[in-house]
Design a protein around this motif. Structure first.
Motif, PDB file in Angstrom:
ATOM      1  N   ARG A 299       0.815  -1.225   0.000  1.00 14.68           N
ATOM      2  CA  ARG A 299       0.000   0.000   0.000  1.00 14.68           C
ATOM      3  C   ARG A 299       0.844   1.270   0.000  1.00 14.68           C
ATOM      4  O   ARG A 299       0.315   2.371  -0.150  1.00 14.68           O
ATOM      5  N   SER A 300       2.167   1.127   0.189  1.00 13.20           N
ATOM      6  CA  SER A 300       3.040   2.296   0.290  1.00 13.20           C
ATOM      7  C   SER A 300       3.689   2.589  -1.057  1.00 13.20           C
ATOM      8  O   SER A 300       3.416   1.927  -2.053  1.00 13.20           O
ATOM      9  N   LYS A 301       4.550   3.605  -1.079  1.00  7.05           N
ATOM     10  CA  LYS A 301       5.260   3.957  -2.303  1.00  7.05           C
ATOM     11  C   LYS A 301       6.756   3.900  -2.038  1.00  7.05           C
ATOM     12  O   LYS A 301       7.216   4.303  -0.968  1.00  7.05           O
ATOM     13  N   PRO A 302       7.562   3.427  -3.012  1.00  8.81           N
ATOM     14  CA  PRO A 302       7.101   2.875  -4.299  1.00  8.81           C
ATOM     15  C   PRO A 302       6.570   1.451  -4.141  1.00  8.81           C
ATOM     16  O   PRO A 302       7.060   0.691  -3.314  1.00  8.81           O
ATOM     17  N   HIS A 303       5.556   1.126  -4.921  1.00  9.15           N
ATOM     18  CA  HIS A 303       5.008  -0.228  -4.952  1.00  9.15           C
ATOM     19  C   HIS A 303       6.083  -1.150  -5.524  1.00  9.15           C
ATOM     20  O   HIS A 303       6.752  -0.812  -6.510  1.00  9.15           O
ATOM     21  N   PRO A 304       6.308  -2.331  -4.926  1.00 10.25           N
ATOM     22  CA  PRO A 304       7.382  -3.210  -5.389  1.00 10.25           C
ATOM     23  C   PRO A 304       7.344  -3.535  -6.872  1.00 10.25           C
ATOM     24  O   PRO A 304       8.398  -3.713  -7.488  1.00 10.25           O
ATOM     25  N   PHE A 305       6.163  -3.643  -7.457  1.00  3.79           N
ATOM     26  CA  PHE A 305       6.073  -4.017  -8.867  1.00  3.79           C
ATOM     27  C   PHE A 305       5.898  -2.798  -9.785  1.00  3.79           C
ATOM     28  O   PHE A 305       5.768  -2.952 -10.993  1.00  3.79           O
ATOM     29  N   ARG A 306       5.891  -1.600  -9.184  1.00  2.12           N
ATOM     30  CA  ARG A 306       5.703  -0.402 -10.004  1.00  2.12           C
ATOM     31  C   ARG A 306       6.709   0.692  -9.638  1.00  2.12           C
ATOM     32  O   ARG A 306       6.373   1.879  -9.636  1.00  2.12           O
ATOM     33  N   MET A 307       7.950   0.311  -9.323  1.00  2.53           N
ATOM     34  CA  MET A 307       8.985   1.305  -9.044  1.00  2.53           C
ATOM     35  C   MET A 307       9.249   2.112 -10.317  1.00  2.53           C
ATOM     36  O   MET A 307       9.213   1.566 -11.426  1.00  2.53           O
ATOM     37  N   PRO A 308       9.514   3.406 -10.182  1.00  6.72           N
ATOM     38  CA  PRO A 308       9.608   4.253 -11.373  1.00  6.72           C
ATOM     39  C   PRO A 308      10.715   3.872 -12.350  1.00  6.72           C
ATOM     40  O   PRO A 308      10.604   4.145 -13.547  1.00  6.72           O
TER      41      PRO A 308
END
Length: 457
Positions: A299-308
């Motif tokens: 639920r936090s940032k960065p999401h493990p599968f959506r790192m920039p």
């Protein structure tokens, strides 16, 4: 009840156990043998039983050394139901279609290069066989005791190894068998801890790391951060052979959690695996199986599968383009033992570079390229050509998806009456060390399974 041992009995891979119970014949797992070329050739041999005579197949989890020969079993006549935990059933087509694609490609390559008079190569199985096998799969949730055949019941319990991994409880003939499957360590990220099981008349337990204890996980995580810092200073790439299911997702979890601390924004991160990309989607469909801490990280940032700066690479052309980078890249790619897949091509490009770093985070079986590198080889042969190893090779055991000796002893120690114990899924050195510890601690005389042996209960 009688258990016959056919595979992973003196070695880690090729899980295959047969249970004769209540007049029925049940298989536990049907896995691929992995390792050297000679070892893998055994996958095409005849099964030590008639597949058509098996009444049901029960799978512990979706790693290929536990499910990899299921399509072959079906191709050779098995028609019974296949029981798997729901997430395992979801992962199976991803894993098996990839294995079929590799088998078909290997056969095609062999036929292009075969000499006159040599027999034509055929794949171990095809995508058609995978689809036929998947029609037999019956998904079950954790914790539901289910009759699978007359007089035979099973229940899947959490094993904490990968998503959907199970310990199998099996009842019949007024007896209870417990098969550990592969056990994960307590406190492993993303997954819940292995379930506590207290009653059994016979226990089959894995023993992959029966002769050693892992470093504390957080100490290992700190070490990874230090390796990244050193690699950045060296201006090299970091190559991480990792299985598409389990290890790749855990690595991304740690990347997200230590994003700032490790300075990961300066790197280009590649998950170079079409299969891992599909596995990421499966994980997204089963977040209800995550532990509380993992759900918080998700639920936090960065999401493990959506790192920039994370790029999930699917096409072969994009994978080859990574090899033009001399530094600043973290490349996670399969296979985890470096005995195939895209990691091999990245190793060919980077092994000779002193600034490159190769990071092994899991078990390396005898005969694999990964094992040779971990053992300190100065030269390795890949695709018929010799490569000098100039890169820095690191092994961090604390991220293993298998529990260690302490964890195995703790799991078995939960059984109230200390039932008879058979060790499977381990090389002899590991099994012998674990058997000695079990005897010293519990006074139980342990059996080391061998192919062709049986145990009655």
């Amino acid at each position: 009840m009688r258990v016959l041992f056919h595979g992973a009995a003196g070695e880690v891979t090729g899980s295959l156990h047969e249970v004769e119970v209540a007049g029925q014949r049940v298989l536990l797992d049907c896995g691929m043998i992995q390792g050297s070329f000679e070892a893998e050739r055994r996958n095409s041999e005849a099964f030590p039983f008639e597949p058509v005579g098996m009444d049901a197949l029960v799978l512990s989890h979706a790693h290929i050394d536990h499910i990899g020969r299921v399509p072959l079993l079906v191709h050779r006549g098995f028609r019974g139901p296949i029981y798997a935990q729901e997430a395992t059933a979801d992962l199976m087509p991803v894993m098996l279609l990839d294995a079929a694609s590799l088998a078909e490609s290997d056969a095609e390559r062999a036929n292009r290069n075969r000499r006159h008079g040599e027999p034509k190569a055929v794949p171990l199985y095809t995508k058609h066989d995978v689809h036929a096998a998947m029609k037999l799969v019956r998904p079950l949730p954790y914790g539901r005791r289910e009759q699978i055949l007359p007089g035979v019941e099973i229940c899947f319990r959490e094993a904490g190894h990968i998503l959907g991994s199970t310990c199998v409880e099996l009842w019949g003939d007024d007896r209870k068998l417990v098969f550990s499957g592969d056990l994960g360590p307590k406190g492993s990220p993303i997954l819940r801890d292995p379930a506590v099981i207290t009653e059994a008349d016979l226990v089959l337990m894995e023993s992959t790391y029966g002769d050693r204890n892992h470093r504390e996980r957080l100490a290992t995580v700190e070490e990874i951060g230090e390796i990244f810092e050193r690699a950045w200073d060296d201006r090299g790439n970091v190559l991480i052979p990792a299985f598409a299911v389990g290890r790749s997702q855990e690595l991304l979890y740690w990347f997200a959690k230590f994003w700032d601390q490790w300075g990961l924004s300066r790197w280009k991160i590649f998950l170079d695996s079409p299969m891992a990309a599909k596995v990421v989607e499966v994980y997204g469909r089963h977040e209800d199986l995550f532990d509380a801490e993992a759900q918080k990280v998700w639920r936090s940032k960065p999401h493990p599968f959506r790192m920039p700066n994370l790029r999930i690479v699917e096409s072969a052309d994009d994978s080859m383009a990574i090899n033009r980078m001399d530094g600043g890249a973290i490349i996670i790619a399969g296979s985890g033992m470096a005995n195939g897949g895209r990691i091999v091509h990245h190793l060919k490009q980077n092994l000779g570079k002193r600034q490159a770093h190769v990071l092994f985070v899991g078990y390396q079986a005898e005969g694999t390229l990964g094992r040779r590198l971990v053992d300190g080889a100065k030269w390795v042969r890949i695709h018929g050509k010799d490569y000098r190893v100039g890169a820095q090779v690191h092994t961090v055991g604390g991220l293993s998806a298998h529990t260690d000796q302490k964890g195995l002893l703790g799991w078995y120690g939960q059984f109230a009456a200390k039932p008879p114990l058979v060790l499977v899924h381990g090389e002899d050195r590991a099994r012998e060390a674990l058997a000695g510890e079990v005897w010293e601690r519990f006074g139980v005389d342990v059996t080391l399974a061998r192919p062709g042996m049986h145990a009655d209960v």
